[in-house]
Write a protein that holds these residues in place. Structure first.
Motif, PDB file in Angstrom:
ATOM      1  N   ASP B  80       0.707  -1.169  -0.186  1.00 41.65           N
ATOM      2  CA  ASP B  80       0.179   0.312   0.145  1.00 41.65           C
ATOM      3  C   ASP B  80       1.205   1.489  -0.085  1.00 41.65           C
ATOM      4  OD1 ASP B  80      -1.977  -1.779  -0.082  1.00 41.65           O
ATOM      5  OD2 ASP B  80      -2.490  -1.288   2.284  1.00 41.65           O
ATOM      6  N   VAL B  82       3.621   1.382  -0.655  1.00 39.36           N
ATOM      7  CA  VAL B  82       4.413   1.746  -2.385  1.00 39.36           C
ATOM      8  C   VAL B  82       3.752   2.537  -3.021  1.00 39.36           C
ATOM      9  CG1 VAL B  82       5.831   0.616  -4.216  1.00 39.36           C
ATOM     10  CG2 VAL B  82       6.449  -0.267  -2.169  1.00 39.36           C
ATOM     11  N   GLU B  83       2.524   1.757  -3.291  1.00 40.87           N
ATOM     12  CA  GLU B  83       1.330   1.898  -4.565  1.00 40.87           C
ATOM     13  C   GLU B  83       1.345   3.422  -3.728  1.00 40.87           C
ATOM     14  OE1 GLU B  83      -2.416   0.086  -4.520  1.00 40.87           O
ATOM     15  OE2 GLU B  83      -1.680   0.258  -6.844  1.00 40.87           O
ATOM     16  N   TRP B  85       2.988   5.758  -2.702  1.00 37.20           N
ATOM     17  CA  TRP B  85       4.719   7.085  -2.655  1.00 37.20           C
ATOM     18  C   TRP B  85       4.227   6.766  -4.152  1.00 37.20           C
ATOM     19  CZ3 TRP B  85       8.587   6.755  -5.256  1.00 37.20           C
ATOM     20  CH2 TRP B  85       9.293   8.182  -5.171  1.00 37.20           C
ATOM     21  N   VAL B  86       3.947   6.052  -4.513  1.00 39.00           N
ATOM     22  CA  VAL B  86       4.325   5.661  -6.565  1.00 39.00           C
ATOM     23  C   VAL B  86       2.789   6.955  -7.446  1.00 39.00           C
ATOM     24  CG1 VAL B  86       4.055   4.313  -8.826  1.00 39.00           C
ATOM     25  CG2 VAL B  86       5.678   4.034  -6.411  1.00 39.00           C
ATOM     26  N   GLY B  87       2.318   6.354  -6.918  1.00 37.85           N
ATOM     27  CA  GLY B  87       0.419   7.444  -7.250  1.00 37.85           C
ATOM     28  C   GLY B  87       0.824   9.016  -7.057  1.00 37.85           C
ATOM     29  N   ARG B  88       1.018   9.179  -5.258  1.00 38.93           N
ATOM     30  CA  ARG B  88       1.169  10.727  -5.779  1.00 38.93           C
ATOM     31  C   ARG B  88       2.600  11.118  -6.346  1.00 38.93           C
ATOM     32  NH1 ARG B  88       4.362  13.671  -0.835  1.00 38.93           N
ATOM     33  NH2 ARG B  88       5.459  10.981  -0.619  1.00 38.93           N
ATOM     34  N   HIS B  89       3.780  10.697  -6.710  1.00 40.80           N
ATOM     35  CA  HIS B  89       4.513  11.303  -7.487  1.00 40.80           C
ATOM     36  C   HIS B  89       3.933  11.507  -8.718  1.00 40.80           C
ATOM     37  CE1 HIS B  89       9.026  11.721  -8.584  1.00 40.80           C
ATOM     38  NE2 HIS B  89       8.545  11.087  -9.600  1.00 40.80           N
ATOM     39  N   ARG B  90       3.186  10.308  -9.189  1.00 44.42           N
ATOM     40  CA  ARG B  90       2.791  10.107 -10.549  1.00 44.42           C
ATOM     41  C   ARG B  90       1.945  11.422 -10.620  1.00 44.42           C
ATOM     42  NH1 ARG B  90       2.859   6.829 -14.403  1.00 44.42           N
ATOM     43  NH2 ARG B  90       1.430   8.001 -15.587  1.00 44.42           N
ATOM     44  N   MET B  92       1.915  14.562  -9.041  1.00 46.42           N
ATOM     45  CA  MET B  92       2.908  15.680  -9.271  1.00 46.42           C
ATOM     46  C   MET B  92       3.129  15.844 -10.593  1.00 46.42           C
ATOM     47  SD  MET B  92       4.636  16.160  -6.097  1.00 46.42           S
ATOM     48  CE  MET B  92       6.226  14.892  -6.664  1.00 46.42           C
ATOM     49  N   LEU B  93       3.558  14.524 -11.274  1.00 40.95           N
ATOM     50  CA  LEU B  93       4.158  14.782 -12.406  1.00 40.95           C
ATOM     51  C   LEU B  93       3.174  15.205 -13.847  1.00 40.95           C
ATOM     52  CD1 LEU B  93       6.597  14.124 -13.421  1.00 40.95           C
ATOM     53  CD2 LEU B  93       6.467  11.321 -13.609  1.00 40.95           C
ATOM     54  N   ARG B  96       2.792  18.441 -13.545  1.00 43.49           N
ATOM     55  CA  ARG B  96       3.153  19.425 -14.501  1.00 43.49           C
ATOM     56  C   ARG B  96       2.823  19.131 -15.777  1.00 43.49           C
ATOM     57  NH1 ARG B  96       8.587  17.396 -14.428  1.00 43.49           N
ATOM     58  NH2 ARG B  96       9.399  19.225 -15.172  1.00 43.49           N
TER      59      ARG B  96
END
Lengths: 112, 112
Positions: B80, B82-83, B85-90, B92-93, B96
């Motif tokens: 959970d 990992v998902e 963190w990756v999701g939040r980062h995505r 933001m991306l 942008r």
């Protein structure tokens, strides 16, 4: 397939460090020079450059020389693979939990 | 926060290996003994147990002794993180990239 596995290895290994995750989060707000990235960590430029190189090798970050500075930006490609793998794994897991739930429902007799 | 970061470190590091990802995929289909897990890799039990221990430390796998065998199952909790963190980062991306898209739209003059 071997190359895909090696790329996933590199990506997950790159993400297994709080400084490197911090760099990616910072770059999510926009590109930055190595000096700008080093500032919040009170880290030497040499130390930070090592982290940037790991992220660059994993294609999570791209860098380019601008004058005397090196500017870093996000390289989005490989996070897709991470998301895909985690997502696929999660779906399998959810399906298994759903089957378990059905089994428990069937075996508990009358529901209240 | 430090503990959360250390847990993420352990989780990402655990996922940075094709055998360990393979074990998680196999366990997605149901629990298995260490011997069953070792079979497709032609790996020694000792070698495989090391991988299982890394996954156990990262709480991605749980094990229990059943008779003379050790049975492994998925421990879903930390994926959970990992998902997330990756999701939040995505996100933001994506935001942008959307801003970049708007900028390009505004600057290209009339669209065809």
């Amino acid at each position: 397939m071997v190359q895909y596995q090696q790329e996933l290895d590199a990506t997950f290994a790159a993400l297994a460090d709080p400084t490197r995750r911090g760099i990616l989060e910072r770059l999510g707000e926009g590109s930055a020079t190595v000096s700008e990235l080093a500032e919040p960590y009170g880290m030497s430029l040499t130390g930070l450059k090592k982290h940037v190189r790991v992220l660059e090798d994993a294609e999570l970050v791209t860098t380019e020389k601008v004058g005397r500075a090196r500017r870093c930006s996000l390289g989005p490609r490989r996070l897709d693979d991470v998301e895909l793998w985690v997502g696929r794994h999660r779906r399998m897991l959810d399906a298994r939990l759903a089957r378990l739930g059905e089994f428990l429902d069937r075996t508990k007799g009358e529901s209240t």
